[in-house]
Enzyme design. Structure first.
Site, short mmCIF file in Angstrom:
data_model
loop_
_atom_site.label_atom_id
_atom_site.label_comp_id
_atom_site.label_asym_id
_atom_site.label_seq_id
_atom_site.Cartn_x
_atom_site.Cartn_y
_atom_site.Cartn_z
N GLY A 16 37.67 19.21 -1.91
CA GLY A 16 36.97 20.00 -1.22
C GLY A 16 35.86 19.23 -0.28
O GLY A 16 35.09 18.66 -0.86
N ALA A 17 35.67 19.94 0.71
CA ALA A 17 34.74 19.32 1.68
C ALA A 17 33.37 19.40 1.05
O ALA A 17 32.47 18.54 1.40
CB ALA A 17 34.87 20.21 2.98
N CYS A 46 44.80 26.76 -1.51
CA CYS A 46 44.32 25.76 -2.05
C CYS A 46 42.98 26.08 -2.84
O CYS A 46 43.00 27.09 -3.42
CB CYS A 46 43.87 24.74 -0.71
SG CYS A 46 43.47 23.09 -1.17
N ASP A 51 37.70 22.19 6.64
CA ASP A 51 37.43 20.89 6.46
C ASP A 51 36.84 20.46 7.80
O ASP A 51 35.81 19.86 7.81
CB ASP A 51 38.56 20.03 5.98
CG ASP A 51 38.93 20.01 4.66
OD1 ASP A 51 38.32 19.58 3.79
OD2 ASP A 51 39.69 20.92 4.26
N LYS A 79 30.60 22.31 9.15
CA LYS A 79 31.99 22.02 9.32
C LYS A 79 32.39 21.43 10.56
O LYS A 79 33.22 20.82 10.81
CB LYS A 79 33.07 22.60 8.59
CG LYS A 79 32.53 23.06 7.15
CD LYS A 79 33.25 22.04 6.24
CE LYS A 79 33.22 22.50 4.88
NZ LYS A 79 33.76 23.85 4.31
C1 RUB Z 1 40.71 21.29 -0.14
C2 RUB Z 1 40.52 22.14 1.19
C3 RUB Z 1 39.40 22.99 1.07
C4 RUB Z 1 38.40 22.76 2.19
C5 RUB Z 1 37.03 23.56 2.13
O1 RUB Z 1 41.49 20.19 0.27
O2 RUB Z 1 41.34 22.17 2.08
O3 RUB Z 1 40.02 24.24 1.74
O4 RUB Z 1 38.12 21.48 1.69
O5 RUB Z 1 36.62 23.53 0.81
P1 RUB Z 1 41.18 18.83 -0.84
P2 RUB Z 1 35.29 23.87 0.51
O6 RUB Z 1 41.50 19.58 -1.88
O7 RUB Z 1 42.49 17.95 -0.27
O8 RUB Z 1 39.96 18.13 -0.77
O9 RUB Z 1 35.09 25.27 1.03
O10 RUB Z 1 34.84 23.78 -0.85
O11 RUB Z 1 34.03 22.94 1.36
#
Ligand code: RUB
Length: 289
Positions: free
Chosen positions: A29-30, A112, A181, A217
């Site tokens: 996650g980002a 996800c 992301d 982002k």
């Molecule tokens: C994770 C993903 C999340 C975004 C946002 O993909 O697509 O929806 O990163 O995350 P991966 P957040 O598992 O490949 O990293 O809201 O936690 O920033």
């Protein structure tokens, strides 16, 4: 009192292990990627290391924005401390605005694992709202399981769907929420593969659709260069570790959703349409331009 043994920490290997965990999606996650990259910057901040950190996952402007912010400080520990303050503040603001779209007895669909979505849903539950959430498992790395477990822990009823059951959740839900992301100048939102497919379906069923994300982002580089955001294409072995010269396993990890298709972006700026969101970014985060 016995002697306290001083542990020898190998900082280079700590830096490398953070990089490895980001690359292999152990850190997922980002938001978590950006936080981990800041920790790594405290260990090594030379030009080469900075370049490595910026490029570990290609679709991560939040990481790049945060590294830029922290690295502008003479004392890197202070830089990272100040950059890190952004996260809880943005969480608070996102939840404040996001709570406006979540009603009692709603059915919500997500895809996800987005920490922004999970935090918003947890805040909604903690504020007394009762609702159910449909979660896709998200092949090949099953990030949906993390979402399901996080939400269940918060006392939220979860329906866990294999990805091909998504239509069932989308038909039943009132709202589709997803994370981001990257957001680019032409209004493209990068998120986990499948997001655009689900947005198109949710639209077909007249559902409300929101992206829940920190405004950082947004990729300010795209203001200068246009939309050049790269999408992470991962090793096919994550999907199927097969050796057959006639089979090529595709593993596109992300895709773009056109922001005009959705009802709004929920960020620290409020709930905004894309043009308003980008103009507010330009006004508030001038130091990143
Ligand atoms: C994770 C993903 C999340 C975004 C946002 O993909 O697509 O929806 O990163 O995350 P991966 P957040 O598992 O490949 O990293 O809201 O936690 O920033």
């Amino acid at each position: 009192m016995g002697k306290v043994k001083k542990r020898n920490v190998n900082f280079n290997s700590k830096f490398e292990s953070i990089c490895r965990d980001i690359k292999t999606v152990k850190i997922q996650g980002a938001t978590n990627v950006a936080k981990a990259a800041l920790e790594a910057l405290k260990i090594r901040r030379d030009k080469q290391s900075l370049k490595i950190l910026k490029n570990l996952r290609p679709t991560e402007p939040l990481t790049r924005n945060m590294l830029k912010f922290a690295n502008a400080f003479e004392d890197i520990n202070q830089g990272v401390r100040e950059a890190t303050l952004y996260f809880p503040w943005a969480d608070y603001m996102i939840n404040y605005y996001g709570l406006k779209v979540i009603k009692n007895n709603d059915k919500i669909m997500t895809h996800c694992h987005s920490s922004n979505v999970v935090k918003l849903l947890t805040a909604a539950r903690n504020s007394g709202r009762k609702f159910e959430v449909y979660v896709t498992e998200t092949r090949p790395l099953f990030q949906g399981r993390k979402t399901a477990l996080d939400l269940a822990k918060a006392g939220i009823k979860v329906y866990y769907l294999t990805d091909l059951q998504a239509r069932i959740g989308l038909k039943k839900c009132d709202i589709f929420l997803f994370g981001a992301d990257a957001i680019t100048v032409d209004g493209s939102i990068a998120n986990k593969i499948g997001t655009e497919l689900f947005v198109d379906l949710a639209k077909q069923y007249n559902k409300k659709i929101y992206c829940v994300t920190q405004a950082l982002k947004f990729d300010p580089e795209t203001l200068k260069e246009g939309h050049k955001e790269k999408l992470d294409i991962r090793d096919g072995k994550e999907v199927w570790d097969i050796k057959n010269k006639n089979i090529e396993v595709l593993n596109n990890a992300f895709e773009f959703v056109k922001a005009e298709k959705i009802d709004g972006i929920i960020s620290e700026f409020g709930i905004k349409k894309i043009n308003d969101f980008i103009n507010t970014f330009k006004k508030h985060y001038k130091f990143l331009l």
